[in-house]
Design a protein around this motif. Structure first.
Motif, PDB file in Angstrom:
ATOM      1  N   ASP A 182       0.848  -1.183   0.000  1.00  0.00           N
ATOM      2  CA  ASP A 182       0.000   0.000   0.000  1.00  0.00           C
ATOM      3  C   ASP A 182       0.887   1.237   0.000  1.00  0.00           C
ATOM      4  N   ALA A 183       0.345   2.331  -0.552  1.00  0.00           N
ATOM      5  CA  ALA A 183       1.120   3.564  -0.679  1.00  0.00           C
ATOM      6  C   ALA A 183       1.489   4.155   0.668  1.00  0.00           C
ATOM      7  N   GLU A 184       0.740   3.806   1.708  1.00  0.00           N
ATOM      8  CA  GLU A 184       1.038   4.308   3.048  1.00  0.00           C
ATOM      9  C   GLU A 184       2.156   3.524   3.717  1.00  0.00           C
ATOM     10  N   ALA A 185       2.615   2.467   3.056  1.00  0.00           N
ATOM     11  CA  ALA A 185       3.728   1.642   3.552  1.00  0.00           C
ATOM     12  C   ALA A 185       3.420   1.055   4.930  1.00  0.00           C
ATOM     13  N   THR A 186       2.235   0.461   5.062  1.00  0.00           N
ATOM     14  CA  THR A 186       1.873  -0.178   6.326  1.00  0.00           C
ATOM     15  C   THR A 186       1.922  -1.702   6.249  1.00  0.00           C
ATOM     16  N   THR A 187       1.782  -2.259   5.040  1.00  0.00           N
ATOM     17  CA  THR A 187       1.771  -3.715   4.882  1.00  0.00           C
ATOM     18  C   THR A 187       2.967  -4.149   4.051  1.00  0.00           C
ATOM     19  N   PRO A 188       4.014  -4.697   4.680  1.00  0.00           N
ATOM     20  CA  PRO A 188       5.186  -5.132   3.912  1.00  0.00           C
ATOM     21  C   PRO A 188       4.823  -6.252   2.941  1.00  0.00           C
ATOM     22  N   HIS A 189       5.464  -6.237   1.782  1.00  0.00           N
ATOM     23  CA  HIS A 189       5.253  -7.303   0.810  1.00  0.00           C
ATOM     24  C   HIS A 189       6.293  -8.397   1.002  1.00  0.00           C
ATOM     25  N   VAL A 190       5.830  -9.624   1.016  1.00  0.00           N
ATOM     26  CA  VAL A 190       6.724 -10.774   1.120  1.00  0.00           C
ATOM     27  C   VAL A 190       6.864 -11.377  -0.271  1.00  0.00           C
ATOM     28  N   PHE A 191       8.066 -11.388  -0.794  1.00  0.00           N
ATOM     29  CA  PHE A 191       8.298 -11.945  -2.121  1.00  0.00           C
ATOM     30  C   PHE A 191       8.263 -13.468  -2.040  1.00  0.00           C
ATOM     31  N   GLY A 192       7.300 -14.048  -2.765  1.00  0.00           N
ATOM     32  CA  GLY A 192       7.130 -15.500  -2.788  1.00  0.00           C
ATOM     33  C   GLY A 192       6.642 -15.911  -4.160  1.00  0.00           C
ATOM     34  N   SER A 193       5.690 -16.841  -4.210  1.00  0.00           N
ATOM     35  CA  SER A 193       5.147 -17.302  -5.485  1.00  0.00           C
ATOM     36  C   SER A 193       4.293 -16.211  -6.117  1.00  0.00           C
ATOM     37  N   MET A 194       4.424 -16.068  -7.443  1.00  0.00           N
ATOM     38  CA  MET A 194       3.662 -15.044  -8.165  1.00  0.00           C
ATOM     39  C   MET A 194       2.191 -15.414  -8.183  1.00  0.00           C
ATOM     40  N   PRO A 195       1.304 -14.503  -7.735  1.00  0.00           N
ATOM     41  CA  PRO A 195      -0.131 -14.777  -7.772  1.00  0.00           C
ATOM     42  C   PRO A 195      -0.676 -14.593  -9.190  1.00  0.00           C
ATOM     43  N   SER A 196      -1.956 -14.863  -9.370  1.00  0.00           N
ATOM     44  CA  SER A 196      -2.572 -14.794 -10.692  1.00  0.00           C
ATOM     45  C   SER A 196      -3.156 -13.409 -10.954  1.00  0.00           C
ATOM     46  N   GLU A 197      -2.329 -12.398 -10.707  1.00  0.00           N
ATOM     47  CA  GLU A 197      -2.750 -11.021 -10.972  1.00  0.00           C
ATOM     48  C   GLU A 197      -1.522 -10.127 -10.992  1.00  0.00           C
ATOM     49  N   ASP A 198      -1.655  -8.994 -11.688  1.00  0.00           N
ATOM     50  CA  ASP A 198      -0.589  -8.001 -11.669  1.00  0.00           C
ATOM     51  C   ASP A 198      -0.555  -7.318 -10.305  1.00  0.00           C
ATOM     52  N   LEU A 199       0.647  -6.885  -9.901  1.00  0.00           N
ATOM     53  CA  LEU A 199       0.817  -6.225  -8.610  1.00  0.00           C
ATOM     54  C   LEU A 199       1.492  -4.874  -8.794  1.00  0.00           C
ATOM     55  N   THR A 200       1.179  -3.946  -7.918  1.00  0.00           N
ATOM     56  CA  THR A 200       1.919  -2.698  -7.799  1.00  0.00           C
ATOM     57  C   THR A 200       2.405  -2.590  -6.361  1.00  0.00           C
ATOM     58  N   LEU A 201       3.723  -2.458  -6.191  1.00  0.00           N
ATOM     59  CA  LEU A 201       4.317  -2.334  -4.871  1.00  0.00           C
ATOM     60  C   LEU A 201       4.857  -0.915  -4.693  1.00  0.00           C
ATOM     61  N   TYR A 202       4.892  -0.491  -3.440  1.00  0.00           N
ATOM     62  CA  TYR A 202       5.259   0.886  -3.127  1.00  0.00           C
ATOM     63  C   TYR A 202       6.481   0.908  -2.207  1.00  0.00           C
ATOM     64  N   ALA A 203       7.414   1.792  -2.518  1.00  0.00           N
ATOM     65  CA  ALA A 203       8.614   1.940  -1.687  1.00  0.00           C
ATOM     66  C   ALA A 203       8.255   2.640  -0.383  1.00  0.00           C
ATOM     67  N   GLY A 204       8.824   2.147   0.714  1.00  0.00           N
ATOM     68  CA  GLY A 204       8.683   2.804   2.008  1.00  0.00           C
ATOM     69  C   GLY A 204       9.979   3.522   2.348  1.00  0.00           C
ATOM     70  N   TRP A 205       9.866   4.699   2.910  1.00  0.00           N
ATOM     71  CA  TRP A 205      11.056   5.511   3.206  1.00  0.00           C
ATOM     72  C   TRP A 205      11.014   6.040   4.633  1.00  0.00           C
ATOM     73  N   SER A 206      12.181   6.169   5.231  1.00  0.00           N
ATOM     74  CA  SER A 206      12.333   6.863   6.510  1.00  0.00           C
ATOM     75  C   SER A 206      13.367   7.956   6.321  1.00  0.00           C
ATOM     76  N   GLU A 207      13.120   9.079   6.940  1.00  0.00           N
ATOM     77  CA  GLU A 207      14.103  10.151   6.846  1.00  0.00           C
ATOM     78  C   GLU A 207      15.421   9.708   7.455  1.00  0.00           C
ATOM     79  N   SER A 208      16.490  10.039   6.777  1.00  0.00           N
ATOM     80  CA  SER A 208      17.815   9.675   7.273  1.00  0.00           C
ATOM     81  C   SER A 208      18.055  10.307   8.636  1.00  0.00           C
ATOM     82  N   SER A 209      18.650   9.530   9.530  1.00  0.00           N
ATOM     83  CA  SER A 209      18.881  10.017  10.889  1.00  0.00           C
ATOM     84  C   SER A 209      19.995  11.059  10.957  1.00  0.00           C
TER      85      SER A 209
END
Length: 477
Positions: A182-209
């Motif tokens: 999700d664009a809000e970066a709340t649900t991490p994606h686990v790379f595994g077997s490809m499902p039967s649909e196209d996916l869009t994944l979103y980068a999560g970022w944290s400000e550098s300390s």
């Protein structure tokens, strides 16, 4: 009285197949049920078209019977049409009259796969035909939205195939946290077997300390006069364990030589890495040697922290020829010093590299700047080059001579770090805990070395020695 008597009129339908007959009695205006039609064997290569009477008038199960009839089978040339599934099992097999339409069965359906016949199904039958279903695995696409980071190409995977993450994107001032669903970066994606649909994944970022290490000097001199310098712009001592220097030769995108760093680097200090065969002018005190300095002007360099690229020189995967050269600033035959305005490394190692933007060029074999670096915004205190050993030692005060027990500090705090101290003695005149026992007059004064072993987070960093004189007891006589 006389009464009328009635009976239902019946007719006989005779089925004559040429070799035998069978009769069916039918009431007036009734029909012959389908199950009462006899079975007839067609000549080879033919099939029963229909039963007929008179001038080939079709007699069927819905024909109204109002007279005795004799009906005959009408045969026609036929083609055997067989449909198989993708495993070769029969789905359907029928004799179809030549010239009549072919009715194909429904193709199988399965999630993640597409089915099609292995050939075009003819509109009408003409000859025997076997048609098989073909199962093809579907390909789906994973698209990557870097949300402000560097662009990431989409990846295609077959249904059920093991997926993998692309190269991490980079974004100035941010740390990449991974790919999310999700664009809000709340649900991490686990790379595994490809499902039967196209996916869009979103980068999560944290400000550098804050700041991180970066290359502060690069020397590509004559012969083996080659060196690198890494600068610590932070206000804290840095543990070098997670840092790695990588050398990519001749435009390669695969690392050739690596150097895993060890030890610590004080705030505002530099680590010098030099070629072991470099001349004496480059062999400065505290420098380490490594094959990662076997560099030429067309070799790219990367500095990583825990796998993340935090600085780079050159462009990965690109061979510039002999060097990257812009505005008389070149990665060949020059000493390059990072400009004092630069506060952080160049994290996008695959982008075009212009050395003149962040580097000052000096003539080949210039070594006078090696061993220190200035950054305009550095805020590390009055003496940024002072080592942690010096800072810890300054916090420990032991007398040069004592007749009484010592108070030995168990720890000291430097900045945000607390360093633990374990004490040991080489003479019983002072115990490990600082208890003083003056020697007998006859034994003379004792010169005791007290050793402070300094650790940070359970890891030993260094030792400091202090010499304390313990006078002997007075002459008892």
């Amino acid at each position: 009285d006389l009464h009328a008597a009635w009976s239902v009129i019946t007719y006989t339908v005779t089925f004559d197949n040429g070799s035998e007959t069978s009769d069916v009695e039918v009431e007036i205006s009734a029909t012959v049920p389908e199950e009462d039609f006899p079975t007839v064997t067609a000549p080879e290569g033919q099939t029963l078209l229909y039963w007929y009477y008179g001038a080939e008038i079709e007699f069927a199960s819905d024909t109204i019977v109002n007279s005795d009839l004799t009906v005959y089978p009408l045969f026609a040339d036929a083609a055997e049409i067989t449909f198989l599934d993708h495993l070769g099992e029969t789905l359907e097999s029928d004799l179809v009259v030549v010239g009549m339409p072919i009715d194909a069965p429904e193709l199988p359906s399965e999630d993640g796969y597409t089915y099609a016949w292995d050939q075009t199904v003819p509109d009408v039958a003409s000859t025997d035909l076997t048609i098989q279903a073909v199962r093809t695995v579907n390909t789906y696409t994973i698209s990557f939205d870097s949300q402000g980071g560097s662009a990431v190409d989409s990846l295609d995977f077959d249904f059920g195939q093991d997926t993998s993450a692309p190269t991490d994107p980079v974004r100035d001032g941010y740390v990449f946290d991974g790919w999310f669903e999700d664009a809000e970066a709340t649900t991490p994606h686990v790379f595994g077997s490809m499902p039967s649909e196209d996916l869009t994944l979103y980068a999560g970022w944290s400000e550098s300390s804050g700041f991180d290490l970066f290359f502060s000097e690069y020397i590509e001199g004559g012969s083996d006069n080659k060196a690198l310098e890494i600068y610590n712009p932070t206000t804290e001592q840095v543990d070098l364990t997670p840092y790695v220097v990588e050398l990519y030769s001749n435009g390669s995108s695969s690392v050739g030589t690596t150097l895993d760093l060890t030890g610590t680097l004080a705030s505002g200090a530099v680590l010098v890495i030099v070629n072991s065969q470099a001349s004496q002018a480059f062999q400065i005190e505290g420098a380490i040697t490594s094959g990662v300095t076997n560099l030429n002007g067309n070799d790219a360099l990367v500095l990583r922290n825990d796998g993340e690229i935090i600085d780079s020189i050159g462009q990965l995967g690109v061979d510039p020829g002999s060097s990257w050269s812009v505005n008389d600033v070149s990665t060949a035959n020059m000493t390059l010093v990072r400009k004092a305005s630069v506060e952080q490394g160049r994290t996008d190692a695959t982008s075009e590299f212009d050395p003149s933007i962040e580097w000052i060029a000096y003539p080949q074999d210039t070594s006078e700047y090696l061993g220190s670096h200035d950054m305009d915004s550095f805020d590390g205190g009055d003496n940024p080059e002072q080592s942690i050993e010096d800072l810890v030692s300054a916090e420990i005060e032991l007398p040069e001579e004592t007749e009484t027990d010592l108070t030995l500090p168990a720890s000291v705090t430097i900045g945000d770090d607390t360093y633990d101290i374990a004490w040991s003695s080489n003479d019983p005149a002072i115990s490990d805990s600082g208890i003083v026992t003056r020697p007998e007059f006859a034994d003379g004064d004792a010169s005791v070395t007290m050793t402070a072993t300094v650790s940070l987070d359970g890891t030993e960093q260094f030792s400091l020695d202090y010499v304390v004189l313990v006078p002997a007891l007075p002459d008892p006589s």
